[in-house]
Design a protein around this motif. Structure first.
Motif, PDB file in Angstrom:
ATOM      1  N   GLY A  26      57.150  20.639  79.692  1.00 49.77           N
ATOM      2  CA  GLY A  26      57.624  19.381  79.117  1.00 49.77           C
ATOM      3  C   GLY A  26      57.539  19.308  77.610  1.00 49.77           C
ATOM      4  O   GLY A  26      57.758  18.241  77.031  1.00 49.77           O
ATOM      5  N   ILE A  83      61.459  17.438  85.749  1.00 53.97           N
ATOM      6  CA  ILE A  83      60.753  17.355  84.477  1.00 53.97           C
ATOM      7  C   ILE A  83      61.458  16.432  83.486  1.00 53.97           C
ATOM      8  O   ILE A  83      60.842  15.921  82.548  1.00 53.97           O
ATOM      9  CB  ILE A  83      60.580  18.771  83.862  1.00 53.97           C
ATOM     10  CG1 ILE A  83      59.554  18.772  82.720  1.00 53.97           C
ATOM     11  CG2 ILE A  83      61.905  19.331  83.392  1.00 53.97           C
ATOM     12  CD1 ILE A  83      58.155  18.465  83.142  1.00 53.97           C
ATOM     13  N   VAL A  84      62.759  16.170  83.701  1.00 54.95           N
ATOM     14  CA  VAL A  84      63.514  15.274  82.827  1.00 54.95           C
ATOM     15  C   VAL A  84      63.477  13.847  83.344  1.00 54.95           C
ATOM     16  O   VAL A  84      63.189  12.902  82.605  1.00 54.95           O
ATOM     17  CB  VAL A  84      64.971  15.751  82.666  1.00 54.95           C
ATOM     18  CG1 VAL A  84      65.786  14.737  81.856  1.00 54.95           C
ATOM     19  CG2 VAL A  84      65.016  17.114  81.993  1.00 54.95           C
ATOM     20  N   PRO A 136      59.146  12.867  83.992  1.00 52.07           N
ATOM     21  CA  PRO A 136      58.268  13.768  83.221  1.00 52.07           C
ATOM     22  C   PRO A 136      56.784  13.519  83.441  1.00 52.07           C
ATOM     23  O   PRO A 136      55.997  14.468  83.517  1.00 52.07           O
ATOM     24  CB  PRO A 136      58.668  13.492  81.766  1.00 52.07           C
ATOM     25  CG  PRO A 136      59.291  12.128  81.789  1.00 52.07           C
ATOM     26  CD  PRO A 136      59.969  12.020  83.113  1.00 52.07           C
ATOM     27  N   SER A 159      62.985  19.931  75.607  1.00 47.66           N
ATOM     28  CA  SER A 159      63.972  19.494  76.591  1.00 47.66           C
ATOM     29  C   SER A 159      64.892  20.649  76.968  1.00 47.66           C
ATOM     30  O   SER A 159      64.994  21.651  76.251  1.00 47.66           O
ATOM     31  CB  SER A 159      64.797  18.337  76.018  1.00 47.66           C
ATOM     32  OG  SER A 159      65.507  18.765  74.869  1.00 47.66           O
ATOM     33  N   LYS A 186      54.350  16.374  84.974  1.00 41.67           N
ATOM     34  CA  LYS A 186      53.285  16.938  84.144  1.00 41.67           C
ATOM     35  C   LYS A 186      51.915  16.813  84.795  1.00 41.67           C
ATOM     36  O   LYS A 186      51.004  17.587  84.480  1.00 41.67           O
ATOM     37  CB  LYS A 186      53.279  16.260  82.772  1.00 41.67           C
ATOM     38  CG  LYS A 186      54.471  16.627  81.906  1.00 41.67           C
ATOM     39  CD  LYS A 186      54.453  15.881  80.581  1.00 41.67           C
ATOM     40  CE  LYS A 186      55.697  16.146  79.762  1.00 41.67           C
ATOM     41  NZ  LYS A 186      55.694  15.399  78.481  1.00 41.67           N
TER      42      LYS A 186
END
Length: 341
Positions: free
Chosen positions: A49, A65-66, A69, A52, A73
């Protein structure tokens, strides 16, 4: 646990990662290799993370992860090449700080105690980090990655600067962590990757060029295997006879390795099995064969061959990531005592 699909990352006009796809399942220990500038660090930074992505997707523990996030994480523990240590804190103070920073919900003292015992830093937990040896600082770095018991551990060059004894200890730790975590190890020390990782991902020029075990990669490159022959007899004559065998493309004398015999490196043509004919020719001339074996490619040779642009082996592996119930760290690894500076 990790699922990457068609991942790309562009910096201006430079495409650093090109349509990379791979999956890593729970409990796997995976080595991540690539020459400088290949895109390895870019992929690792996307997974953690820190940066991008341009296109594609990356999921950690089922969370994108987008799109998610924070949730993604929570499943990641990261040890950078240079651990982010506050050297004027004691080990305990630093881990308490990381605990608060990550907003961990486990009971603080038992959780930190368990991690300290796991990585064998409980005997220095009240020492200032700046007074610890390199080996202990690396252990503290691993400890901060374990705070919160993440499902995925990403270790970037974890053994840099360690002596052979400390490296052996870290191998044991990584193997133990693999029983309860998914572990990605990035390293330029290929022997370390081969020692601890069951599977290897190799990236070159932004593309995944290999994804398999070291043994399977060597088998897939079988056309490039050479034969090693140790035999007793006249050097020039042996070389002439070997070159006369159909399917032998090259012969190189390696000279005397074992007293009273000669070693030869034999390069067969693609898909040619010349072993039986070598035996027959040597037996006809009463030249005793002491050894005839296949020279297995080392991980170093595999890496060089796959990153010099000549080969591209893509073996997609892994299964769809699954969400795992969170639990505290439970594993046992014993380190030898080490002096504190």
């Amino acid at each position: 646990m990790i699922e990457v699909k068609n991942l790309s990352k562009r910096y201006g006009n430079h495409l650093a990662v090109k349509d990379a796809s791979f999956t890593i399942s729970k409990g796997e220990i995976v080595g991540f290799l690539g020459p400088n500038g290949a895109g390895k660090s870019t992929i690792m930074n996307i997974l953690t993370g820190y940066i991008s992505l341009t296109s594609g997707s990356a999921e950690i523990g089922g969370f994108d992860i987008v799109d998610n996030p924070e949730q993604a994480k929570r499943h990641i523990g990261y040890l950078p090449e240079h651990p982010p240590l506050y050297i004027d804190m004691t080990v305990r103070e630093y881990l308490n700080f990381i605990y608060d920073l990550k907003k961990v919900k486990f009971p603080k003292k038992p959780h930190i105690d368990e991690i300290c015992k796991l990585v064998s830093i409980d005997n220095v937990e009240n020492r200032l980090i700046k007074n610890l040896s390199k080996g202990y600082r690396q252990r503290v770095g691993v400890a901060q990655a374990l705070v919160g018991n993440p499902d995925v551990l990403i270790l970037d060059e974890p053994t840099v600067g360690l002596d052979p004894k400390q490296i052996t200890q870290f191998r044991k730790l990584i193997e133990a962590l693999g029983k309860h975590h998914t572990v990605i190890v990035s390293s330029h020390i290929l022997s370390e990757i081969q020692a601890v990782c069951k599977r290897i991902l190799i990236i070159n020029n932004g593309e995944i060029v290999a994804d398999d075990t070291a043994d399977n990669l060597a088998k897939n490159l079988s056309s490039d295997h050479t034969l090693k022959l140790r035999v007793q007899g006249p050097e020039a004559e042996i070389e002439r006879v070997l070159l006369g065998i159909r399917g032998v493309s090259a012969v190189k004398s390696l000279g005397v390795v074992e007293k009273g015999s000669l070693d030869f490196e034999i390069e067969p043509e693609e898909d040619a099995d010349v072993r039986k004919e070598i035996f027959n020719r040597m037996a006809d001339r009463r030249w005793p064969i002491l050894e005839l074996s296949t020279e297995e490619l080392s991980l170093e040779n595999i890496f060089l061959r796959l990153t010099d642009g000549k080969l591209n082996i893509s073996a997609k592996k892994g299964s769809k990531a699954t969400k795992v119930k969170e639990e505290s760290v439970i594993t046992n690894t014993v380190f030898d005592e080490e002096d504190v500076e």
